[in-house]
Design a protein around this motif. Structure first.
Motif, PDB file in Angstrom:
ATOM      1  N   ARG A 204      -9.588   4.496   8.517  1.00  0.00           N
ATOM      2  CA  ARG A 204     -10.410   3.294   8.352  1.00  0.00           C
ATOM      3  C   ARG A 204      -9.808   2.105   9.099  1.00  0.00           C
ATOM      4  O   ARG A 204     -10.539   1.308   9.709  1.00  0.00           O
ATOM      5  CB  ARG A 204     -10.546   2.951   6.864  1.00  0.00           C
ATOM      6  CG  ARG A 204     -11.458   1.769   6.574  1.00  0.00           C
ATOM      7  CD  ARG A 204     -11.438   1.424   5.094  1.00  0.00           C
ATOM      8  NE  ARG A 204     -10.161   0.834   4.699  1.00  0.00           N
ATOM      9  CZ  ARG A 204      -9.851  -0.449   4.862  1.00  0.00           C
ATOM     10  NH1 ARG A 204     -10.705  -1.282   5.434  1.00  0.00           N
ATOM     11  NH2 ARG A 204      -8.686  -0.915   4.445  1.00  0.00           N
ATOM     12  N   ARG A 205      -8.497   1.983   9.062  1.00  0.00           N
ATOM     13  CA  ARG A 205      -7.826   0.865   9.720  1.00  0.00           C
ATOM     14  C   ARG A 205      -7.689   1.074  11.233  1.00  0.00           C
ATOM     15  O   ARG A 205      -7.647   0.106  11.987  1.00  0.00           O
ATOM     16  CB  ARG A 205      -6.426   0.656   9.115  1.00  0.00           C
ATOM     17  CG  ARG A 205      -6.442   0.126   7.694  1.00  0.00           C
ATOM     18  CD  ARG A 205      -5.037   0.090   7.110  1.00  0.00           C
ATOM     19  NE  ARG A 205      -5.019  -0.464   5.758  1.00  0.00           N
ATOM     20  CZ  ARG A 205      -4.888  -1.753   5.466  1.00  0.00           C
ATOM     21  NH1 ARG A 205      -4.726  -2.639   6.467  1.00  0.00           N
ATOM     22  NH2 ARG A 205      -4.888  -2.178   4.218  1.00  0.00           N
TER      23      ARG A 205
ATOM     24  N   LYS B 205      -7.056  10.475   0.476  1.00  0.00           N
ATOM     25  CA  LYS B 205      -7.202   9.026   0.378  1.00  0.00           C
ATOM     26  C   LYS B 205      -6.274   8.321   1.371  1.00  0.00           C
ATOM     27  O   LYS B 205      -6.645   7.303   1.966  1.00  0.00           O
ATOM     28  CB  LYS B 205      -6.910   8.562  -1.041  1.00  0.00           C
ATOM     29  CG  LYS B 205      -7.931   9.034  -2.071  1.00  0.00           C
ATOM     30  CD  LYS B 205      -7.618   8.493  -3.454  1.00  0.00           C
ATOM     31  CE  LYS B 205      -8.662   8.943  -4.476  1.00  0.00           C
ATOM     32  NZ  LYS B 205      -8.364   8.433  -5.829  1.00  0.00           N
TER      33      LYS B 205
ATOM     34  N   GLU C 169      -7.561   5.985   4.565  1.00  0.00           N
ATOM     35  CA  GLU C 169      -7.137   4.596   4.762  1.00  0.00           C
ATOM     36  C   GLU C 169      -6.598   4.365   6.167  1.00  0.00           C
ATOM     37  O   GLU C 169      -6.888   3.352   6.803  1.00  0.00           O
ATOM     38  CB  GLU C 169      -6.087   4.221   3.715  1.00  0.00           C
ATOM     39  CG  GLU C 169      -5.651   2.760   3.739  1.00  0.00           C
ATOM     40  CD  GLU C 169      -6.792   1.797   3.447  1.00  0.00           C
ATOM     41  OE1 GLU C 169      -6.663   0.614   3.840  1.00  0.00           O
ATOM     42  OE2 GLU C 169      -7.800   2.219   2.851  1.00  0.00           O
TER      43      GLU C 169
ATOM     44  N   THR D 196       0.831  -1.204   0.000  1.00  0.00           N
ATOM     45  CA  THR D 196       0.000   0.000   0.000  1.00  0.00           C
ATOM     46  C   THR D 196       0.864   1.252   0.000  1.00  0.00           C
ATOM     47  O   THR D 196       0.618   2.204  -0.753  1.00  0.00           O
ATOM     48  CB  THR D 196      -0.928   0.007   1.225  1.00  0.00           C
ATOM     49  OG1 THR D 196      -1.797  -1.119   1.163  1.00  0.00           O
ATOM     50  CG2 THR D 196      -1.753   1.282   1.280  1.00  0.00           C
TER      51      THR D 196
ATOM     52  N   ARG E 125     -15.115   9.513   4.041  1.00  0.00           N
ATOM     53  CA  ARG E 125     -14.287   9.685   2.844  1.00  0.00           C
ATOM     54  C   ARG E 125     -14.621  10.991   2.131  1.00  0.00           C
ATOM     55  O   ARG E 125     -13.725  11.745   1.729  1.00  0.00           O
ATOM     56  CB  ARG E 125     -14.480   8.490   1.905  1.00  0.00           C
ATOM     57  CG  ARG E 125     -13.622   8.567   0.637  1.00  0.00           C
ATOM     58  CD  ARG E 125     -13.642   7.262  -0.139  1.00  0.00           C
ATOM     59  NE  ARG E 125     -14.995   6.880  -0.491  1.00  0.00           N
ATOM     60  CZ  ARG E 125     -15.600   5.762  -0.083  1.00  0.00           C
ATOM     61  NH1 ARG E 125     -14.969   4.921   0.716  1.00  0.00           N
ATOM     62  NH2 ARG E 125     -16.835   5.484  -0.468  1.00  0.00           N
TER      63      ARG E 125
END
Length: 266
Positions: A144-145, A137, A141, A124, A158
């Motif tokens: 989100r994690r 973005k 990410e 990634t 987002r």
């Protein structure tokens, strides 16, 4: 009777203030015994300041200036006081742009702090470097994690991050080219596009989005990420004065369950 003299301030050591993290690096603490039997100890201390609440505080300060200037626009327009119209437009624009920039930097600071505690696959990270992945973005990410966000809320997060960074980029990379005027929602006539984009209403929405997102995320770190949970526990109290400041001026920061029963009301 003469007053006692104050002791001189220290000339060594480290001054630690609120919100500052301290730690000892590897090898930073050593204890030994000298030839004469006297102990000898040395300590190296590292410090780091989480500037997220500071940037959001700056955003709130500039937003307040925009809030004070904005109501002056309509009466100046009604009286056709051209000098005052120009002054208010510019003052509101400057304060709003700075509020939006500070809020976006606050998000960036939060992202940097959280990223330390979130493991990202090497593939990634390499893809981000190869493709020049947009900042919003990358932030999404990591968020989100790192945090427990419902599937239904993920698209909203987002889109919120995308909008925050869109306004940041408009401020950071100004386009000097001539462009068609936009209709100002208060004046109902055309004006330079920045006076429309960077105004109080937009600044208020963007600062709200940045502050409320961070505050809500700090309540839901991933249960399996102990390092991130510790960070959230330390950061939450630093954000509360900002929440109080917002809500004293603009109302509820974000929807929460009714807490009226906590004060004994039925």
């Amino acid at each position: 009777m003469s007053e006692e003299e104050s002791p001189p301030p220290p000339t060594h050591g480290v001054f630690i203030s609120k919100g500052m993290r301290v730690g000892i690096p590897a090898g930073g603490l050593s204890i030994s015994i000298g030839e004469s039997g006297e102990p000898n100890a040395q300590l190296v201390l590292y410090a780091a300041l989480d500037v997220t609440p500071h940037w959001l505080g700056i955003a709130l300060s500039h937003l307040q200036v925009a809030a004070q200037e904005h109501p002056k626009l309509h009466p100046a327009w009604q009286q056709q006081e051209n000098d005052e119209i120009a002054r208010v437009l510019e003052a509101e624009f400057i304060a709003s742009m700075q509020a939006m920039m500070a809020a976006a930097i606050g998000i960036d600071s939060f992202y940097a702090a959280v990223k330390e505690h979130v493991t990202l696959p090497a593939a990634t990270l390499q893809a981000w470097r190869d493709k020049g992945t947009a900042r919003h973005k990358q932030v999404y990410e990591v968020v989100r994690r790192g945090f427990k966000i419902g599937k239904g809320a993920l698209p909203k997060v987002r889109e919120m991050l995308k909008e925050i960074y869109r306004f940041r980029d408009l401020a950071v990379h100004p386009d000097p080219k001539l462009a068609q005027p936009l209709v100002h929602p208060d004046l109902k006539v055309g004006t330079e596009w920045r006076f429309v984009y960077f105004r109080f209403d937009n600044a208020k929405a963007l600062v709200n989005a940045s502050l409320s997102l961070i505050v809500q995320l700090l309540d839901v770190p991933n249960d399996k990420n102990n390092a991130l949970k510790r960070y959230a526990e330390e950061a939450r109290p630093l954000m509360q004065p900002l929440v109080h400041e917002w809500e004293s001026k603009y109302g509820s920061l974000y929807p929460r369950p009714d807490s009226s029963t906590e004060d004994g009301e039925q």
